[in-house]
Scaffold this motif. Sequence first.
Motif, mmCIF file in Angstrom:
data_model
loop_
_atom_site.group_PDB
_atom_site.id
_atom_site.type_symbol
_atom_site.label_atom_id
_atom_site.label_comp_id
_atom_site.label_asym_id
_atom_site.label_seq_id
_atom_site.Cartn_x
_atom_site.Cartn_y
_atom_site.Cartn_z
ATOM 1 N N UNK A 1 0.847 -1.189 0.000
ATOM 2 C CA UNK A 1 0.000 0.000 0.000
ATOM 3 C C UNK A 1 0.879 1.234 0.000
ATOM 4 N N UNK A 2 0.731 2.093 -1.006
ATOM 5 C CA UNK A 2 1.537 3.295 -1.137
ATOM 6 C C UNK A 2 0.739 4.516 -0.711
ATOM 7 N N UNK A 3 1.424 5.545 -0.198
ATOM 8 C CA UNK A 3 0.732 6.805 0.100
ATOM 9 C C UNK A 3 0.112 7.386 -1.167
ATOM 10 N N UNK A 4 -0.888 8.227 -0.990
ATOM 11 C CA UNK A 4 -1.585 8.788 -2.139
ATOM 12 C C UNK A 4 -0.659 9.578 -3.052
ATOM 13 N N UNK A 5 0.277 10.292 -2.451
ATOM 14 C CA UNK A 5 1.189 11.081 -3.278
ATOM 15 C C UNK A 5 2.041 10.223 -4.188
ATOM 16 N N UNK A 6 2.555 9.095 -3.672
ATOM 17 C CA UNK A 6 3.368 8.214 -4.492
ATOM 18 C C UNK A 6 2.514 7.510 -5.546
ATOM 19 N N UNK A 7 1.288 7.143 -5.198
ATOM 20 C CA UNK A 7 0.410 6.552 -6.194
ATOM 21 C C UNK A 7 0.163 7.525 -7.349
ATOM 22 N N UNK A 8 -0.065 8.770 -6.993
ATOM 23 C CA UNK A 8 -0.280 9.776 -8.031
ATOM 24 C C UNK A 8 0.967 9.934 -8.901
ATOM 25 N N UNK A 9 2.157 9.909 -8.290
ATOM 26 C CA UNK A 9 3.396 10.036 -9.045
ATOM 27 C C UNK A 9 3.559 8.886 -10.030
ATOM 28 N N UNK A 10 3.329 7.665 -9.569
ATOM 29 C CA UNK A 10 3.428 6.501 -10.453
ATOM 30 C C UNK A 10 2.437 6.633 -11.604
ATOM 31 N N UNK A 11 1.220 7.021 -11.292
ATOM 32 C CA UNK A 11 0.194 7.170 -12.323
ATOM 33 C C UNK A 11 0.624 8.197 -13.371
ATOM 34 N N UNK A 12 1.124 9.355 -12.911
ATOM 35 C CA UNK A 12 1.507 10.416 -13.849
ATOM 36 C C UNK A 12 2.703 10.007 -14.707
ATOM 37 N N UNK A 13 3.652 9.278 -14.146
ATOM 38 C CA UNK A 13 4.804 8.837 -14.935
ATOM 39 C C UNK A 13 4.354 7.881 -16.035
ATOM 40 N N UNK A 14 3.512 6.920 -15.679
ATOM 41 C CA UNK A 14 2.998 5.986 -16.687
ATOM 42 C C UNK A 14 2.197 6.744 -17.746
ATOM 43 N N UNK A 15 1.400 7.686 -17.302
ATOM 44 C CA UNK A 15 0.585 8.465 -18.228
ATOM 45 C C UNK A 15 1.465 9.258 -19.199
ATOM 46 N N UNK A 16 2.507 9.915 -18.679
ATOM 47 C CA UNK A 16 3.385 10.717 -19.533
ATOM 48 C C UNK A 16 4.155 9.834 -20.504
ATOM 49 N N UNK A 17 4.679 8.704 -20.029
ATOM 50 C CA UNK A 17 5.453 7.819 -20.888
ATOM 51 C C UNK A 17 4.598 7.234 -22.010
ATOM 52 N N UNK A 18 3.387 6.780 -21.689
ATOM 53 C CA UNK A 18 2.518 6.218 -22.720
ATOM 54 C C UNK A 18 2.041 7.294 -23.697
#
Length: 398
Positions: free
Chosen positions: A294-311
């Motif tokens: 379970x990750x903090x909300x901030x880290x979850x958002x960071x992972x999501x944004x990185x995947x979003x930007x890369x794709x």
Amino acid sequence: MFGRLRAWSGRHPRVIDALWLVPFLLISLLNMVMVGAGSTAWEAAGLEAWWFAGLGVLLFAPLFWLRGRPLTVFVIISVTCFLQWLLGVPPLFFNVSVLVAMYGVASRRPLRWAVAAGLVVELGLFLVFVSPLEAGDEAGFSTTSAFSVAIWMAGIYANTRRRYLEGLEERAERAERERDQQARLAAAAERARIARELHDVVAHNVSVMIVQADGAGYAIDRDVEQARRAMQAVSATGRRALAEMRRMVGVLRADDAPGEYAPQPSLAQLDELVSQVRASGLPVDLRVSGTVRELPEGEQLTVYRIVQEALTNTLKHGGPVSRATVEMEYGVRDLLLRVTDDGRGASAREHEGGHGLVGMRERVAMFGGSVEARPEVGGGFRVVARLPIGGAGAERAA
């Protein structure tokens, strides 16, 4: 090699001047000795040898200041040559210095001064070769005049090329400053965006704390154990909120328009993001390995944004037949995120001016992690991010 030589010559201009002035001086002295050996020309002029030595000094010495003061040097040498003609002193090799001074004016001053210097030299050649009507040397005038025009044109070309190179350097410096400024603006905008997103995370945590504290207040008289669990939840949530607030230190936040504070995505929406990208025509494989934490909300958002930007970059630059892979590997202290594609890689991204990578680095740096983005050998692009999880993230960020 030539670049180092050019840089060295720029740092030692006096040495460069001496390298060509010394041979010129030696040839001029040899010419003076040869003229003096006959002595007929000197006797005809009615002058002693030391007059010629002084004349040589007046024609040669100013050349040492040609680089910094070409107009002054040209005036001194031109006046000296004119006095030499008035006194009837025959030409010497030292008189070539007037052509050198003319080249200096043409190569370092505006065109109007270059034209004036060229006309003065042509007038001097006319006085020397054509004005004695009884012994005019039109052929010598034509040859020497053509040689003078060639030197003048070489000076004009050198001036044009120097100004062109200076313009290129100025534009390159300006482009570099603009690029740095754009990067700073992009980083500031990304920090403001991160601040807004962290606001949602912290607001959520504070809301949870308020609800848990109210519940503990209601249950403290009837169910002590439930109240204790509620306060433990408040404590854990408060620690997470405090960690998020510490990461906000130094992040400048711009004024936001009403309605911008919407719930931000998390890892729960990652499958939906991948489905949306697939629907856009890019095949994507999502792989998760290791023990899911379970990750903090901030880290979850960071992972999501990185995947979003890369794709998104793969969709824009990867080409029509590319594929992408998203890999999440949970470790003991780190989450390793890899987004790779087999698209056009460096050939498509070599001249891109976006700031997506700046945003990735800003996000990951807030959590004490690292990110690397580079084209793959043979095609494709890779984005690798490493995020500390648990206590490792707080320690590394601090």
